[in-house]
Write an enzyme that holds these catalytic residues in place. Structure first.
Site, PDB file in Angstrom:
ATOM      1  CE  LYS A  69     -29.383 -42.663  44.330  1.00 52.50           C
ATOM      2  NZ  LYS A  69     -29.636 -41.809  43.185  1.00 52.50           N
ATOM      3  CB  SER A 127     -35.978 -49.308  46.294  1.00 48.24           C
ATOM      4  OG  SER A 127     -34.599 -49.455  46.529  1.00 48.24           O
TER       5      SER A 127
HETATM    6  N1  PMP Z   1     -33.528 -47.054  46.048  1.00 52.70           N
HETATM    7  C1  PMP Z   1     -33.083 -46.441  47.156  1.00 52.70           C
HETATM    8  C2  PMP Z   1     -33.031 -47.224  48.437  1.00 52.70           C
HETATM    9  C3  PMP Z   1     -32.705 -45.090  47.118  1.00 52.70           C
HETATM   10  O1  PMP Z   1     -32.292 -44.472  48.247  1.00 52.70           O
HETATM   11  C4  PMP Z   1     -32.802 -44.389  45.901  1.00 52.70           C
HETATM   12  C5  PMP Z   1     -32.449 -42.928  45.853  1.00 52.70           C
HETATM   13  N2  PMP Z   1     -33.474 -42.109  46.371  1.00 52.70           N
HETATM   14  C6  PMP Z   1     -33.287 -45.055  44.771  1.00 52.70           C
HETATM   15  C7  PMP Z   1     -33.624 -46.405  44.877  1.00 52.70           C
HETATM   16  C8  PMP Z   1     -33.558 -44.366  43.451  1.00 52.70           C
HETATM   17  O2  PMP Z   1     -32.452 -43.836  42.849  1.00 52.70           O
HETATM   18  P1  PMP Z   1     -32.550 -42.575  41.875  1.00 52.70           P
HETATM   19  O3  PMP Z   1     -32.697 -41.360  42.762  1.00 52.70           O
HETATM   20  O4  PMP Z   1     -31.245 -42.582  41.167  1.00 52.70           O
HETATM   21  O5  PMP Z   1     -33.717 -42.732  40.986  1.00 52.70           O
END
Ligand code: PMP
Length: 297
Positions: free
Chosen positions: A39, A256
């Site tokens: 991010k 994630s």
């Molecule tokens: N993994 C993590 C740890 C995140 O903080 C985020 C952002 N919320 C994402 C995945 C997903 O990214 P995106 O918002 O671009 O779908």
């Protein structure tokens, strides 16, 4: 080089213990960004575009809703460009991310956990209306996917030839959409990973322990034509994978990333050969208060 230039150009590694001679899984290690996640790319792009479009100038205030990592990326970029940042963050997510946002000089306002990300967005919008701060609005802004298309997406094809599959988690959907847009021109099939309780492949929304991914609505900027498949991943599989990635690969990643690996392993089961690329969005450190390395032990 200055510290702000550390954003991007992250390593792409072969996950040796999860690959074989026919199918290779590679992961882009986004924890190598200075704010520790994918991010940082978004924070930089949102602030730079707001300046370029004359929405803000030095000394002005931006506001955003974020569970943490986007807030960190915005705080980093706001600092760099002398902008004030206010982040609305729901209760319940890892507190380490909140501490980092504050350490980087941004203000954090907590919103009620039960209202989820939608509650934080409503609060951020109300703050824009009452104070005149500029709402960056990652969930609706086309700048969100644009933050990844020519950076993260292009880095992947520069770093690796002949990618067959791209698999990534979706929260706001910016990472997936931007990278998938770049990769369609390279004949890559793009697959979404979502936690149980996320609604992209149907079902009712409910809480889950995987942090950073999961959607309460289909993102406006995510075209269905980019999506080859959607894989649902359980909390258990994602957190087990975090432990396996630590022991087998020596990489300390967030949940994630564990979910993303599960998606890659599901694809691997169904193909005879090919190259799969995924994104590991952040590291384990910011989830220690959530027992990420000994989940449900
Ligand atoms: N993994 C993590 C740890 C995140 O903080 C985020 C952002 N919320 C994402 C995945 C997903 O990214 P995106 O918002 O671009 O779908």
């Amino acid at each position: 080089m200055i510290s702000f230039d550390l954003i991007g150009n992250t390593p792409l590694v072969l996950l040796q213990s999860f690959s074989n001679k026919d199918v290779q899984i590679y992961a882009k290690l986004e924890q190598f960004n200075p704010g520790g996640s994918v991010k940082d790319r978004l924070g930089k792009h949102l602030i730079e575009m707001a300046i370029k479009e004359n929405k803000i100038q030095q000394g002005d205030t931006v506001v955003e809703a974020s569970a943490g990592n986007t807030g960190i990326g915005i705080a980093l970029a706001a600092n760099h460009y002398d902008i004030q940042a206010v982040i609305f963050a729901p209760e319940g997510f890892a507190e380490e991310k909140i501490a980092i946002i504050k350490a980087l000089g941004a203000k954090v306002i907590r919103t009620e956990q039960t209202l989820g990300m939608t509650g934080a967005q409503v609060a951020a919008q109300a703050y824009e209306q009452s104070t005149g701060a500029f709402y960056l609005n990652q969930f609706d802004s086309k700048h969100n996917p644009d933050a990844y298309q020519s950076t993260l997406g292009k880095e992947i094809t520069d770093q690796l030839d002949n990618v067959d599959y791209f698999v990534s988690g979706v929260g706001s959907g910016g990472t997936f959409t931007g990278v998938a847009k770049h990769l369609t021109a390279h004949q890559v099939e793009s697959v979404i990973v979502e936690p149980e309780g996320s609604i992209l492949s149907g079902g009712q929304p409910h809480a889950h322990d995987i942090e950073g991914i999961g959607s309460e609505k289909w993102p406006d900027f995510l075209s269905k034509s980019l999506v080859a498949d959607i894989i649902k991943v359980s909390d258990e599989d994602a957190f087990n994978n975090v432990k396996r990635i630590a022991r087998q690969e020596g990489l300390l990643v967030g949940s994630s990333s564990g979910a993303a690996l599960q998606g890659a392993l599901e694809i691997k089961k169904h193909i005879k050969q090919g190259i799969i690329v995924t994104i590991f969005p952040d590291g384990s450190d910011r989830y220690m208060s959530k027992q990420i390395l000994n989940y449900k032990e």
